[in-house]
Design a protein around this motif. Structure first.
Motif, PDB file in Angstrom:
ATOM      1  N   PHE A   7      22.322  26.263  27.650  1.00 33.85           N
ATOM      2  CA  PHE A   7      22.305  25.008  26.821  1.00 33.85           C
ATOM      3  C   PHE A   7      22.129  25.348  25.411  1.00 33.85           C
ATOM      4  CE2 PHE A   7      20.941  24.237  31.174  1.00 33.85           C
ATOM      5  CZ  PHE A   7      21.578  23.220  31.494  1.00 33.85           C
ATOM      6  N   THR A   8      22.805  24.839  24.243  1.00 32.94           N
ATOM      7  CA  THR A   8      22.738  25.020  23.001  1.00 32.94           C
ATOM      8  C   THR A   8      22.387  23.973  22.291  1.00 32.94           C
ATOM      9  OG1 THR A   8      24.073  26.976  23.229  1.00 32.94           O
ATOM     10  CG2 THR A   8      23.550  26.146  20.960  1.00 32.94           C
ATOM     11  N   THR A   9      21.350  23.731  21.538  1.00 34.85           N
ATOM     12  CA  THR A   9      20.941  22.810  20.801  1.00 34.85           C
ATOM     13  C   THR A   9      21.558  22.833  19.255  1.00 34.85           C
ATOM     14  OG1 THR A   9      19.001  23.632  19.921  1.00 34.85           O
ATOM     15  CG2 THR A   9      18.944  22.144  21.977  1.00 34.85           C
ATOM     16  N   GLY A  10      21.889  21.775  18.529  1.00 30.38           N
ATOM     17  CA  GLY A  10      22.355  21.769  17.419  1.00 30.38           C
ATOM     18  C   GLY A  10      21.342  21.145  16.398  1.00 30.38           C
ATOM     19  N   GLY A  11      21.296  21.865  15.204  1.00 27.95           N
ATOM     20  CA  GLY A  11      20.519  21.267  14.087  1.00 27.95           C
ATOM     21  C   GLY A  11      19.080  21.306  14.621  1.00 27.95           C
ATOM     22  N   THR A  12      18.375  20.108  14.600  1.00 30.68           N
ATOM     23  CA  THR A  12      16.820  19.795  14.759  1.00 30.68           C
ATOM     24  C   THR A  12      16.970  19.475  16.303  1.00 30.68           C
ATOM     25  OG1 THR A  12      16.878  17.808  13.886  1.00 30.68           O
ATOM     26  CG2 THR A  12      16.272  19.567  12.497  1.00 30.68           C
ATOM     27  N   GLY A  13      17.972  19.343  17.132  1.00 26.37           N
ATOM     28  CA  GLY A  13      17.896  18.675  18.285  1.00 26.37           C
ATOM     29  C   GLY A  13      17.035  19.761  19.332  1.00 26.37           C
ATOM     30  N   ASN A  14      16.457  18.946  20.574  1.00 27.70           N
ATOM     31  CA  ASN A  14      15.756  19.511  21.488  1.00 27.70           C
ATOM     32  C   ASN A  14      16.141  19.462  22.794  1.00 27.70           C
ATOM     33  OD1 ASN A  14      13.451  20.174  19.595  1.00 27.70           O
ATOM     34  ND2 ASN A  14      13.079  17.936  19.618  1.00 27.70           N
ATOM     35  N   LEU A  15      15.575  20.275  23.691  1.00 30.75           N
ATOM     36  CA  LEU A  15      16.383  20.191  25.287  1.00 30.75           C
ATOM     37  C   LEU A  15      15.127  19.689  26.197  1.00 30.75           C
ATOM     38  CD1 LEU A  15      18.558  20.733  27.186  1.00 30.75           C
ATOM     39  CD2 LEU A  15      17.625  22.996  27.571  1.00 30.75           C
ATOM     40  N   ILE A  16      15.128  18.564  26.391  1.00 27.96           N
ATOM     41  CA  ILE A  16      13.910  17.899  27.247  1.00 27.96           C
ATOM     42  C   ILE A  16      14.362  17.208  28.570  1.00 27.96           C
ATOM     43  CG2 ILE A  16      12.631  15.682  27.009  1.00 27.96           C
ATOM     44  CD1 ILE A  16      13.365  15.496  23.770  1.00 27.96           C
ATOM     45  N   PHE A  17      13.261  17.857  29.233  1.00 24.63           N
ATOM     46  CA  PHE A  17      13.230  17.303  30.618  1.00 24.63           C
ATOM     47  C   PHE A  17      12.075  16.366  31.179  1.00 24.63           C
ATOM     48  CE2 PHE A  17      15.350  21.272  30.514  1.00 24.63           C
ATOM     49  CZ  PHE A  17      16.464  21.323  31.296  1.00 24.63           C
ATOM     50  N   ILE A  71       9.512  20.524  37.655  1.00 22.90           N
ATOM     51  CA  ILE A  71      10.399  21.455  37.364  1.00 22.90           C
ATOM     52  C   ILE A  71      10.259  22.681  38.102  1.00 22.90           C
ATOM     53  CG2 ILE A  71      11.567  22.665  35.581  1.00 22.90           C
ATOM     54  CD1 ILE A  71      11.003  20.408  33.745  1.00 22.90           C
ATOM     55  N   ARG A  72      11.163  23.193  38.826  1.00 22.86           N
ATOM     56  CA  ARG A  72      10.673  24.612  39.517  1.00 22.86           C
ATOM     57  C   ARG A  72      12.076  25.599  39.138  1.00 22.86           C
ATOM     58  NH1 ARG A  72       8.937  22.710  45.698  1.00 22.86           N
ATOM     59  NH2 ARG A  72       7.272  21.188  45.132  1.00 22.86           N
ATOM     60  N   VAL A  73      11.305  26.811  39.101  1.00 23.83           N
ATOM     61  CA  VAL A  73      12.362  27.823  38.967  1.00 23.83           C
ATOM     62  C   VAL A  73      11.973  28.904  40.063  1.00 23.83           C
ATOM     63  CG1 VAL A  73      13.094  29.904  37.572  1.00 23.83           C
ATOM     64  CG2 VAL A  73      12.384  27.585  36.570  1.00 23.83           C
ATOM     65  N   SER A  74      12.777  29.399  40.860  1.00 14.51           N
ATOM     66  CA  SER A  74      12.215  30.027  42.125  1.00 14.51           C
ATOM     67  C   SER A  74      13.319  31.545  42.120  1.00 14.51           C
ATOM     68  CB  SER A  74      12.610  29.467  43.511  1.00 14.51           C
ATOM     69  OG  SER A  74      13.534  28.663  43.733  1.00 14.51           O
TER      70      SER A  74
END
Length: 206
Positions: free
Chosen positions: A4-14, A22-25
């Motif tokens: 996932f790549t954001t541009g400028g001042t964008g954020n990646l929001i969940f 949110i789980r990472v296993s």
């Protein structure tokens, strides 16, 4: 890879609701493999690689215990294994400061407030592997050892020397007491045991 790549001042929001997370296993990570890896290529003033902000719950009838970070450690599997909750790897610097862990100051209130709290059962509550370990306090300050009710010992910075005050103390071996100080004013030496007390000039005062 999934990138996932954001541009400028964008954020990646969940966004999650009260019934989801949110789980990472990982089923079987290999040696030297990180389940989650976070890295950056540059930093600036006020930068945080990970920033956590926790809100407290509203008033209710129960006593709530909440943790910003909770780590559950398994038991070691075999002799020679080491299970560690947090490892901080640092390197020396030519200037400035390197701080492994910092707990900032607070304005005390009516609650019981502890910078670090360690439970019982440990072989050593604090272990220093350095054979020349140093404990520092602020210039002009004092260090107290208490049982949360009584002050048992106070070490005060008195310029270039320190002043040690004890409410009561005794110097013993496994069987006998050689020197006892009670009430901060009385000293009793037990001459019936096989002991020698050697003091320099003005080494012991009341």
């Amino acid at each position: 890879d999934l990138a996932f790549t954001t541009g400028g001042t964008g954020n990646l929001i969940f966004n999650t609701d009260a019934n989801s997370n949110i789980r990472v296993s990982s089923t079987a990570p290999g040696n030297g493999t990180n389940v989650v890896a976070i890295s950056n290529t540059a930093s600036s003033n006020g930068f945080h690689l990970l920033d956590l902000n926790m809100a407290v719950g509203g008033a209710d009838a129960g006593s709530d215990i909440t943790d910003a970070i909770s780590i559950n450690l398994p038991a070691s599997a075999e002799t020679g294994d080491a299970v560690r909750g947090v490892v901080i790897n640092a390197t020396g610097a030519a200037a400035g400061q390197v701080v492994g862990m910092r707990v900032t100051g607070i304005t005390g209130g009516g609650a019981s407030e502890f910078g670090i709290q360690i439970g019982d059962g440990w072989d050593s509550n604090i272990r220093m592997d350095d054979s020349t370990a140093v404990v520092s306090i602020g210039n002009g300050g004092n260090l107290q050892i208490t049982d949360l009710t009584n002050t048992l010992l106070t070490l005060t910075d008195n310029g270039s020397v320190g002043t040690l005050s004890v409410n009561s103390a005794s110097f013993t071996d496994t069987t006998s007491t050689y020197l006892a100080i009670t009430g901060g004013s009385t000293a009793n030496f037990n001459p019936t045991v096989d002991a020698t007390l050697s003091l320099g000039t003005s080494a012991l005062r009341w």
